[in-house]
Design a protein around this motif. Sequence first.
Motif, mmCIF file in Angstrom:
data_model
loop_
_atom_site.group_PDB
_atom_site.id
_atom_site.type_symbol
_atom_site.label_atom_id
_atom_site.label_comp_id
_atom_site.label_asym_id
_atom_site.label_seq_id
_atom_site.Cartn_x
_atom_site.Cartn_y
_atom_site.Cartn_z
ATOM 1 N N THR A 143 37.034 -17.419 139.233
ATOM 2 C CA THR A 143 36.617 -16.230 138.514
ATOM 3 C C THR A 143 35.353 -15.649 139.127
ATOM 4 O O THR A 143 34.317 -16.311 139.165
ATOM 5 C CB THR A 143 36.358 -16.563 137.035
ATOM 6 O OG1 THR A 143 37.516 -17.177 136.511
ATOM 7 C CG2 THR A 143 36.022 -15.318 136.242
ATOM 8 N N ARG B 204 39.119 -9.543 130.856
ATOM 9 C CA ARG B 204 37.811 -9.924 130.303
ATOM 10 C C ARG B 204 37.306 -8.887 129.300
ATOM 11 O O ARG B 204 36.641 -9.235 128.328
ATOM 12 C CB ARG B 204 36.774 -10.076 131.411
ATOM 13 C CG ARG B 204 36.942 -11.308 132.232
ATOM 14 C CD ARG B 204 35.781 -11.457 133.220
ATOM 15 N NE ARG B 204 35.807 -12.777 133.778
ATOM 16 C CZ ARG B 204 35.473 -13.890 133.153
ATOM 17 N NH1 ARG B 204 35.080 -13.855 131.918
ATOM 18 N NH2 ARG B 204 35.532 -15.049 133.757
ATOM 19 N N ILE C 289 40.441 -8.715 126.005
ATOM 20 C CA ILE C 289 40.745 -9.793 125.067
ATOM 21 C C ILE C 289 39.496 -10.628 124.813
ATOM 22 O O ILE C 289 38.596 -10.717 125.652
ATOM 23 C CB ILE C 289 41.932 -10.673 125.536
ATOM 24 C CG1 ILE C 289 41.644 -11.354 126.860
ATOM 25 C CG2 ILE C 289 43.194 -9.854 125.624
ATOM 26 C CD1 ILE C 289 42.756 -12.289 127.301
ATOM 27 N N GLU C 290 39.470 -11.238 123.633
ATOM 28 C CA GLU C 290 38.268 -11.905 123.181
ATOM 29 C C GLU C 290 37.930 -13.179 123.956
ATOM 30 O O GLU C 290 36.782 -13.423 124.294
ATOM 31 C CB GLU C 290 38.396 -12.236 121.690
ATOM 32 C CG GLU C 290 37.086 -12.136 120.968
ATOM 33 C CD GLU C 290 37.295 -12.188 119.483
ATOM 34 O OE1 GLU C 290 36.898 -13.190 118.884
ATOM 35 O OE2 GLU C 290 37.852 -11.217 118.940
ATOM 36 N N LYS C 291 38.903 -14.019 124.242
ATOM 37 C CA LYS C 291 38.657 -15.285 124.938
ATOM 38 C C LYS C 291 39.526 -15.337 126.195
ATOM 39 O O LYS C 291 40.550 -16.007 126.229
ATOM 40 C CB LYS C 291 38.966 -16.460 124.025
ATOM 41 C CG LYS C 291 38.066 -16.530 122.812
ATOM 42 C CD LYS C 291 38.424 -17.695 121.931
ATOM 43 C CE LYS C 291 37.548 -17.716 120.696
ATOM 44 N NZ LYS C 291 37.890 -18.860 119.828
ATOM 45 N N PRO C 292 39.110 -14.659 127.253
ATOM 46 C CA PRO C 292 39.980 -14.504 128.423
ATOM 47 C C PRO C 292 40.018 -15.702 129.379
ATOM 48 O O PRO C 292 40.908 -15.787 130.214
ATOM 49 C CB PRO C 292 39.359 -13.306 129.146
ATOM 50 C CG PRO C 292 37.905 -13.425 128.819
ATOM 51 C CD PRO C 292 37.867 -13.922 127.395
ATOM 52 N N ASP C 293 39.077 -16.649 129.241
ATOM 53 C CA ASP C 293 38.957 -17.703 130.253
ATOM 54 C C ASP C 293 40.233 -18.526 130.448
ATOM 55 O O ASP C 293 40.577 -18.875 131.571
ATOM 56 C CB ASP C 293 37.771 -18.613 129.946
ATOM 57 C CG ASP C 293 36.450 -17.883 130.128
ATOM 58 O OD1 ASP C 293 36.409 -16.925 130.929
ATOM 59 O OD2 ASP C 293 35.466 -18.249 129.454
ATOM 60 N N LYS C 294 40.934 -18.841 129.377
ATOM 61 C CA LYS C 294 42.175 -19.620 129.516
ATOM 62 C C LYS C 294 43.254 -18.817 130.228
ATOM 63 O O LYS C 294 44.026 -19.353 131.011
ATOM 64 C CB LYS C 294 42.672 -20.083 128.152
ATOM 65 C CG LYS C 294 41.816 -21.166 127.556
ATOM 66 C CD LYS C 294 42.381 -21.650 126.250
ATOM 67 C CE LYS C 294 41.460 -22.720 125.673
ATOM 68 N NZ LYS C 294 41.952 -23.234 124.414
ATOM 69 N N GLU D 52 31.134 -5.164 128.542
ATOM 70 C CA GLU D 52 30.856 -6.356 127.733
ATOM 71 C C GLU D 52 29.431 -6.246 127.191
ATOM 72 O O GLU D 52 28.540 -5.741 127.852
ATOM 73 C CB GLU D 52 30.965 -7.609 128.601
ATOM 74 C CG GLU D 52 32.353 -7.798 129.166
ATOM 75 C CD GLU D 52 32.375 -8.873 130.236
ATOM 76 O OE1 GLU D 52 33.045 -9.880 130.016
ATOM 77 O OE2 GLU D 52 31.715 -8.674 131.263
#
Length: 154
Positions: free
Chosen positions: A3, A47, A50-55, A153
């Motif tokens: 990332t 990113r 969506i709220e929790k994009p890391d997964k 963000e």
Amino acid sequence: MVTPKVPPDAGTFENMISSMNKIGGEPRATVLITHLYIEYLLDWILRREIEKPDKIIKRGFASKLELVDSFDIIFPNLMHDLWIVNEIRNQFAHNIDIESQDFMKEFAEKLGSMEYFKNKRHSNKVPTYNAYMMVMMQIYALLKNRFDSLPSES
């Protein structure tokens, strides 16, 4: 994909072009490099959307496309072409002989089915790899515009 910490800016496009210039137009490397930069933009769009994009960002390109498609984040013509971008990337990544007539025919057919290729008047006059590059630059620009239109963000 690792990332990136820096959101895409004007320099990102210049880096993509510089990377392609360094490889001197080699087709397989060109396809893989452009795919990476498209995925980079897609990651940053996710990113912001969506709220929790890391997964999700850790997943493959096709999984990201499914998510983007299900949320209608990108308009349909561009979404259609992104699926084909992935097909072309897979074609180049998983075939040894990219010079065969069958390979070239399949590549030309996939490129010809892209919406942003169909819209070009010169599409039959430009060599396939060059046409692909022009379409990829247009897709990059469209994704970058989409990214720029999203709220930053906080």
